[in-house]
Scaffold this motif. Sequence first.
Motif, PDB file in Angstrom:
ATOM      1  N   LYS A 214     -18.087  10.021   3.256  1.00 15.89           N
ATOM      2  CA  LYS A 214     -17.745   8.983   4.357  1.00 15.89           C
ATOM      3  C   LYS A 214     -17.773   7.704   3.548  1.00 15.89           C
ATOM      4  CE  LYS A 214     -19.481  11.515   8.600  1.00 15.89           C
ATOM      5  NZ  LYS A 214     -20.553  11.618   9.674  1.00 15.89           N
ATOM      6  N   ALA A 215     -18.821   7.471   2.703  1.00 13.21           N
ATOM      7  CA  ALA A 215     -18.880   6.027   2.113  1.00 13.21           C
ATOM      8  C   ALA A 215     -17.545   6.055   1.132  1.00 13.21           C
ATOM      9  CB  ALA A 215     -20.181   6.111   1.295  1.00 13.21           C
ATOM     10  N   GLU A 216     -17.155   6.927   0.639  1.00 16.17           N
ATOM     11  CA  GLU A 216     -15.864   6.801  -0.180  1.00 16.17           C
ATOM     12  C   GLU A 216     -14.506   6.678   0.672  1.00 16.17           C
ATOM     13  OE1 GLU A 216     -16.741   9.545  -4.070  1.00 16.17           O
ATOM     14  OE2 GLU A 216     -16.164  10.545  -2.231  1.00 16.17           O
ATOM     15  N   ARG A 217     -14.549   7.119   1.682  1.00 15.13           N
ATOM     16  CA  ARG A 217     -13.604   6.879   2.703  1.00 15.13           C
ATOM     17  C   ARG A 217     -13.391   5.481   3.054  1.00 15.13           C
ATOM     18  NH1 ARG A 217     -11.573  11.481   6.236  1.00 15.13           N
ATOM     19  NH2 ARG A 217     -11.568  13.166   5.085  1.00 15.13           N
ATOM     20  N   ARG A 218     -14.726   4.998   3.510  1.00 14.07           N
ATOM     21  CA  ARG A 218     -14.963   3.591   4.043  1.00 14.07           C
ATOM     22  C   ARG A 218     -14.437   2.540   2.913  1.00 14.07           C
ATOM     23  NH1 ARG A 218     -19.607   4.397   5.394  1.00 14.07           N
ATOM     24  NH2 ARG A 218     -20.691   3.304   3.689  1.00 14.07           N
ATOM     25  N   ARG A 219     -15.029   2.779   1.756  1.00 11.91           N
ATOM     26  CA  ARG A 219     -14.779   1.889   0.752  1.00 11.91           C
ATOM     27  C   ARG A 219     -13.346   2.022   0.266  1.00 11.91           C
ATOM     28  NH1 ARG A 219     -19.241   3.373  -4.021  1.00 11.91           N
ATOM     29  NH2 ARG A 219     -18.127   1.212  -4.930  1.00 11.91           N
ATOM     30  N   LEU A 220     -12.700   2.967   0.427  1.00 18.31           N
ATOM     31  CA  LEU A 220     -11.072   2.910  -0.005  1.00 18.31           C
ATOM     32  C   LEU A 220     -10.526   2.389   0.954  1.00 18.31           C
ATOM     33  CD1 LEU A 220      -8.849   4.250  -1.807  1.00 18.31           C
ATOM     34  CD2 LEU A 220      -8.771   6.398  -0.065  1.00 18.31           C
ATOM     35  N   VAL A 221     -10.653   2.479   2.400  1.00 15.30           N
ATOM     36  CA  VAL A 221      -9.952   1.806   3.316  1.00 15.30           C
ATOM     37  C   VAL A 221     -10.156   0.343   3.281  1.00 15.30           C
ATOM     38  CG1 VAL A 221      -9.863   1.474   5.814  1.00 15.30           C
ATOM     39  CG2 VAL A 221      -9.927   3.732   5.149  1.00 15.30           C
ATOM     40  N   GLY A 222     -11.553   0.065   2.987  1.00 17.85           N
ATOM     41  CA  GLY A 222     -11.649  -1.461   2.932  1.00 17.85           C
ATOM     42  C   GLY A 222     -10.887  -2.007   1.577  1.00 17.85           C
ATOM     43  N   ALA A 223     -10.723  -1.388   0.728  1.00 20.77           N
ATOM     44  CA  ALA A 223     -10.228  -1.945  -0.518  1.00 20.77           C
ATOM     45  C   ALA A 223      -8.737  -2.174  -0.208  1.00 20.77           C
ATOM     46  CB  ALA A 223     -10.258  -1.062  -1.924  1.00 20.77           C
ATOM     47  N   PHE A 224      -8.029  -1.276   0.518  1.00 16.21           N
ATOM     48  CA  PHE A 224      -6.658  -1.385   1.160  1.00 16.21           C
ATOM     49  C   PHE A 224      -6.249  -2.218   2.014  1.00 16.21           C
ATOM     50  CE2 PHE A 224      -5.459   3.369  -0.207  1.00 16.21           C
ATOM     51  CZ  PHE A 224      -4.505   2.881  -0.738  1.00 16.21           C
ATOM     52  N   LEU A 225      -7.162  -2.644   2.839  1.00 18.33           N
ATOM     53  CA  LEU A 225      -7.132  -3.620   4.009  1.00 18.33           C
ATOM     54  C   LEU A 225      -7.311  -4.950   3.311  1.00 18.33           C
ATOM     55  CD1 LEU A 225      -9.195  -2.132   6.976  1.00 18.33           C
ATOM     56  CD2 LEU A 225      -6.764  -2.187   6.636  1.00 18.33           C
ATOM     57  N   GLU A 226      -8.228  -5.112   2.296  1.00 20.12           N
ATOM     58  CA  GLU A 226      -8.355  -6.296   1.463  1.00 20.12           C
ATOM     59  C   GLU A 226      -7.176  -6.929   0.749  1.00 20.12           C
ATOM     60  OE1 GLU A 226      -9.774  -9.977   0.075  1.00 20.12           O
ATOM     61  OE2 GLU A 226     -10.225  -8.587   2.092  1.00 20.12           O
ATOM     62  N   ILE A 227      -6.500  -5.745  -0.022  1.00 21.08           N
ATOM     63  CA  ILE A 227      -5.097  -6.306  -0.735  1.00 21.08           C
ATOM     64  C   ILE A 227      -3.965  -6.529   0.249  1.00 21.08           C
ATOM     65  CG2 ILE A 227      -6.125  -5.288  -2.781  1.00 21.08           C
ATOM     66  CD1 ILE A 227      -4.096  -3.074  -2.500  1.00 21.08           C
TER      67      ILE A 227
END
Length: 288
Positions: free
Chosen positions: A13-26
């Motif tokens: 769940k944490a890895e999913r959240r971090r991946l999504v967060g990075a996509f949304l930031e760029i």
Amino acid sequence: MAYTRKNVSALTKAERRRLVGAFLEIKRTGEYDEFVRMHIDHYVSDGDGGLRTAHMAPSFLPWHRRFLLELERALRRVDSGVSVPYWDWTKDRTPAASLWGEDLLGGNGRRSDRQVTTGPFAYRHKKWVVKESMTDGEYLMRDLGRPHDPLALPTADELARALKDPVYDTSPWDSTSSRGFRNKLEGWGTGQGNDAWRNHNRVHRWVGGHMLGGASVNDPVFWLHHSFVDLLWTRWQKRHRGARYLPASPPELGDRQRGRVVARHEEMPPWGMTPDELEDHSRIYRYV
């Protein structure tokens, strides 16, 4: 030290959240839309003039390997613990698969206009607005499985037929090449339905919406799909030890593909790297 790329179904769940967060930031900074434009610009078909690097050509695999690396580097500048997972579409074959969950990619588009309304990339959040596309809509679109004209994702057996070909690519080095691993994986076929679109291409068709055509990068699933395609190239290399990228040298004068495809030691735009330099990724990343 090489980092790892995991099966998307194995993400925590944490890895999913971090991946999504990075996509949304760029996406927020505008960097993501530069990747969309780049893919549109390099989506050159057999019928067009000029150099083909991204599709319908031998450099399909090394071009997308470098493209994926560039995207991954952008994500890792936001969060150094992030890498692009791969979607094994021979196993996760339905819209109920975990990658389409509310906490990762979101689900299918709604029937009326194909708009994705669930998950972090839904238009209603105003964090994933489509700006570079072939259509005017600002929302991400999907049509999983194409219910109006059903299409199935490629099977393990269909993929195996590509992996067993010991030759990387063959003349005429385009979408009509009947032999060679590259086109069997890229998936330009003949006929209709499943026969017309194989492996990589059929996955784009199965997802539908923005995954159709040059603007496919608008859907983040593009990267998970190409991470698996990249893994398949690695598996092919291990299976056929010594097999190399072809053509080894440019087509001869008078060949209609001269100046239209990249040979092993020729540079691929826009990066100036050669297929030869991209055949081995083991010092950068590995798959688990």
